[in-house]
Design a protein around this motif. Structure first.
Motif, short mmCIF file in Angstrom:
data_model
loop_
_atom_site.label_atom_id
_atom_site.label_comp_id
_atom_site.label_asym_id
_atom_site.label_seq_id
_atom_site.Cartn_x
_atom_site.Cartn_y
_atom_site.Cartn_z
N THR A 89 58.10 47.50 38.58
CA THR A 89 57.34 46.84 37.67
C THR A 89 56.34 46.01 38.42
O THR A 89 55.19 45.78 38.14
N ILE A 90 56.59 45.58 39.43
CA ILE A 90 55.80 44.36 40.39
C ILE A 90 54.82 45.20 40.75
O ILE A 90 53.42 45.12 40.59
N PHE A 91 55.17 46.46 41.37
CA PHE A 91 54.21 47.57 41.93
C PHE A 91 53.24 47.88 40.83
O PHE A 91 51.87 47.86 41.15
N GLY A 92 53.82 48.29 39.87
CA GLY A 92 53.12 48.81 38.61
C GLY A 92 51.95 47.73 37.89
O GLY A 92 50.71 47.94 37.61
N ALA A 93 52.48 46.27 37.97
CA ALA A 93 51.70 45.33 37.52
C ALA A 93 50.51 45.26 38.35
O ALA A 93 49.30 45.10 37.96
N PHE A 94 50.58 45.26 39.76
CA PHE A 94 49.70 44.97 40.61
C PHE A 94 48.76 46.14 40.57
O PHE A 94 47.58 46.11 40.72
N THR A 95 49.33 47.47 40.36
CA THR A 95 48.33 48.52 40.40
C THR A 95 47.38 48.49 39.07
O THR A 95 46.25 48.60 39.22
N LEU A 96 48.25 48.12 37.92
CA LEU A 96 47.33 47.94 36.56
C LEU A 96 46.17 46.81 37.11
O LEU A 96 44.82 46.99 36.74
N LEU A 97 46.47 45.72 37.55
CA LEU A 97 45.60 44.58 37.83
C LEU A 97 44.26 45.04 38.63
O LEU A 97 43.03 45.00 38.30
N LEU A 98 44.78 45.97 39.75
CA LEU A 98 43.68 46.22 40.69
C LEU A 98 42.86 47.44 40.17
O LEU A 98 41.54 47.50 40.35
N SER A 99 43.35 48.27 39.30
CA SER A 99 42.71 49.40 38.77
C SER A 99 41.78 48.85 37.79
O SER A 99 40.63 49.30 37.54
N ASN A 100 42.33 47.91 37.11
CA ASN A 100 41.10 47.14 35.91
C ASN A 100 40.17 46.43 36.65
O ASN A 100 38.84 46.46 36.29
N ALA A 101 40.53 45.79 37.88
CA ALA A 101 39.35 45.13 38.35
C ALA A 101 38.51 46.03 38.97
O ALA A 101 37.21 45.57 38.90
N ASN A 102 38.87 47.14 39.41
CA ASN A 102 38.19 47.99 40.14
C ASN A 102 37.10 48.75 38.92
O ASN A 102 35.78 48.96 39.25
N THR A 103 37.56 48.95 37.82
CA THR A 103 36.89 49.23 36.66
C THR A 103 35.57 48.67 36.41
O THR A 103 34.57 48.98 36.34
N ALA A 104 36.28 47.21 36.36
CA ALA A 104 35.12 46.12 36.19
C ALA A 104 33.99 46.23 37.14
O ALA A 104 32.71 46.10 37.06
N LEU A 105 34.48 46.47 38.35
CA LEU A 105 33.47 46.26 39.57
C LEU A 105 32.58 47.41 39.33
O LEU A 105 31.36 47.18 39.55
N GLU A 106 33.09 48.75 39.03
CA GLU A 106 32.38 49.87 38.87
C GLU A 106 31.12 49.61 37.67
O GLU A 106 29.87 50.16 38.01
#
Ligand SMILES: Nc1ncnc2c1ncn2[C@@H]1O[C@H](COP(=O)(O)OP(=O)(O)OP(=O)(O)O)[C@@H](O)[C@H]1O
Ligand SMILES: [Mg+2]
Lengths: 350, 228
Positions: A89-106
């Motif tokens: 879950t910790i890993f999943g939450a981190f992935t969720l955060l980073l992947s959303n931040a990445n989308t925002a960046l794009e």
């Protein structure tokens, strides 16, 4: 308990309590009751060095027994599963955060707009010259002049219902500006050009969206690095914890291991049930983690949408991609399997 | 089939359970092994299926020194021996059927044959109606018979039994012995540990007697000849 007397071979087949399976068993045994079938039992010699194939039915029953242990609420099984679920879950939450931040960046870098604000007393001639000089740079696109009136129009659009505030202004305070886009979206290119243009006569200021993007990218890079290291540490710790709990189950089931050994079971045969249990724990842990991250996602999505609307922007988080979901499942199985293999390699020496 | 050459065995505690034991059992024979409690009977059986290793001398099964078997060969040796443990060693997380079937699965028997053979064997020990029960719900004698079924289901060429009638009444004990005698007639070599001297006398099979880790009595047929 059972009223039938103990008899040998003479008793008729087909039990009195004809439950489903029993009925089937009885029929089959009648069919097999040929004297020749005894010969089909394979004789074992020490010379025949062939490896034993583990039958499907044994594998199925191993899996069934592993599941039964969960059902019976075995503490160590649930401990392992919960540890896997929480760490993933910790890993999943981190992935969720980073992947959303990445989308925002794009989305930010998707529009590499540079705006050159001109000084108030700039002449048309100076403006054309600045335009020409900008156009000489490679990769410049969609060069256009934005008049104060156009700029005011955009501002009113942005303010929406509050646009009335601007009506009170006696004159338009906005300057002329030149906008263009750059093909090359690298931060240094944009920053260098912006700095160069800023020194030109008649230029008041230069702004570009990538300033934000670059900061965000730097934050994401840091997070990704820290996150990878932490994930690695976390998963290692979890694998060790799991191997320890599985070790306890192996110790608790020493008898089973010992009996199988004395019957002549190969190592791989003895390992099979424990490996199934490890994998099952990993799989259930991963499913638990996906449920928890879904909850986190719904919570976070609601919160950010609310937060966004307070600032007049529309923020929508996206959930984990299919490959990320699969990665979490694979990690769960990997953890269960590794834990089982580590403890088996260390504690199966009898 | 079984040869002990001056075998001694010391447990990790330092206790010497066997002191220079020698005997030879030929293929297809039926022997009783008797002796007081603590004489070393179980220790002899453990050496045969190599749960323990001798600290001196050599144990040969089918002409092979069990101490020199490789990791690959050891399971094959064990599969050729049906062991009935003094404490049964049944698995209580599965049915009677699964306990017996396990022996066939371990040996990699054809799955098509497992079903019928397990039922036949359970039938032969009078447990046909107990197939789906957990052995924990069975009486001591019934559990012992599950252990016998498990040890014989693969038709091993050698069956060693540690007090297989210990928990059975006279009547059931005799039935079990006749089961072993049937196996014996089919060519199985049998070594049977017992306290029941009456039983030994009744059956007329040769018997080896132990006292304090040594053999004190055995028939000529079991003596190790000089050349072997
Ligand atoms: N694991 C062990 N560690 C140390 N000593 C042992 C161990 N197992 C057995 N012994 C000792 O070795 C001796 C022989 O034991 P063994 O089990 O062979 O006796 P036995 O003849 O089978 O007796 P019984 O009829 O009571 O089963 C006994 O004195 C026993 O205390
Ligand atoms: Mg004993």
């Amino acid at each position: 308990m059972n009223p039938t007397p103990d008899g040998f071979s003479t008793r008729s087949l087909g039990g009195k309590k004809a439950s489903g399976r029993k009925g089937r068993l009885a029929k089959k045994s009648v069919k097999n009751k040929r004297p020749s079938s005894v010969k089909r039992i394979k004789a074992t010699t020490i010379e025949g060095g062939k490896d034993v194939t583990i039958s499907k039915s044994f594998q199925l029953r191993s899996l069934q027994r592993a599941w039964n242990r969960f059902h019976a609420g075995s503490l160590s099984h649930w401990t392992t599963t919960i540890i896997i679920a929480l760490s993933l879950t910790i890993f999943g939450a981190f992935t969720l955060l980073l992947s959303n931040a990445n989308t925002a960046l794009e989305q930010w870098t998707g529009d590499n707009l540079i705006t050159v604000f001109l000084e108030e007393n700039t002449t048309i001639h100076q403006m054309e010259e600045i335009q020409n000089r900008i156009a000489q740079n490679p990769g410049v696109d969609q060069l256009s002049v934005v008049s104060p009136a156009q700029a005011m129009g955009r501002m009113k659009n942005m303010l929406g219902s509050e646009a009335g505030l601007l009506d009170n202004l006696s004159e338009n305070p906005l300057p002329y500006s030149i906008e263009f886009r750059l093909h090359d979206k690298k931060y240094e290119k944009t920053a260098n050009l912006a700095f160069k243009i800023g020194t030109w006569l008649g230029v008041e200021a230069v702004s570009y969206d990538q300033q934000w993007a670059e900061k965000l990218a730097a934050v994401i890079r840091t997070f990704r690095f820290v996150g990878s290291v932490l994930t690695l540490l976390l998963l290692t710790a979890v694998a060790l914890i799991i191997s320890n709990t599985i070790k306890l189950t192996i110790i608790a089931r020493r008898d089973e291991v010992e009996v199988m050994r004395f019957m002549g079971a190969t190592d791989s045969f003895i390992k099979t049930p424990f490996i199934y249990e490890g994998v099952l724990q990993g799989l259930l842990g991963a499913i638990g983690a996906l449920l928890l991250t879904s909850l986190l996602y719904w919570g976070a999505d609601g919160a950010t949408t609310e937060l966004g609307s307070a600032f007049g922007i529309f923020i929508e988080l996206h959930y984990l991609q299919v490959n990320q979901l699969l990665l979490i499942m694979a990690l769960g199985i990997f953890l269960g399997l590794t834990g089982a293999l580590i403890s088996l390699s260390r504690f199966l020496e009898i | 089939m079984i040869k002990f050459h001056n075998v001694s065995m010391r447990y990790p505690s330092g206790y010497e359970a066997l002191k220079g034991v020698s005997f030879a059992l030929s293929k297809g024979s039926f022997y009783f092994l008797t002796g007081h409690s603590g004489a070393g009977k179980t220790s002899i059986l453990k050496l045969i299926y190599r749960a323990e290793r001798p600290s001196g001398g050599a144990v040969l099964i089918g002409g092979r020194n069990v101490d020199q078997l490789t990791k690959k060969q050891l399971p094959l040796l064990r599969r050729s021996i049906g062991v009935i443990f003094q404490d049964y060693k049944l698995l209580y997380d599965r049915s009677v059927y699964d306990n017996v079937a396990l022996a066939m699965e371990v040996a990699g028997q054809n799955p098509d044959h497992i079903h019928g053979q397990v039922l036949r064997t359970l039938e032969s020990v009078g447990l046909r109606d107990y197939t789906h029960q957990n052995p924990i719900s069975l009486s001591g004698g019934e559990q012992q018979r599950v252990a016998i079924a498990r040890a014989t289901v693969n038709r091993p060429s050698l069956v060693i039994a540690d007090e297989p009638t210990g928990n059975l009444d006279r009547e059931m004990g005799r039935r079990i012995i006749s089961l072993f005698q049937t196996l014996h007639k089919q060519g199985t070599t049998i070594l049977l540990v017992t306290h029941d001297i009456d039983l030994v006398k009744e059956c007329g099979h040769p018997h080896i007697e132990m006292v304090g880790g040594e053999i004190t009595k055995m028939p000529k047929s079991a003596r190790l000849s000089e050349d072997s």
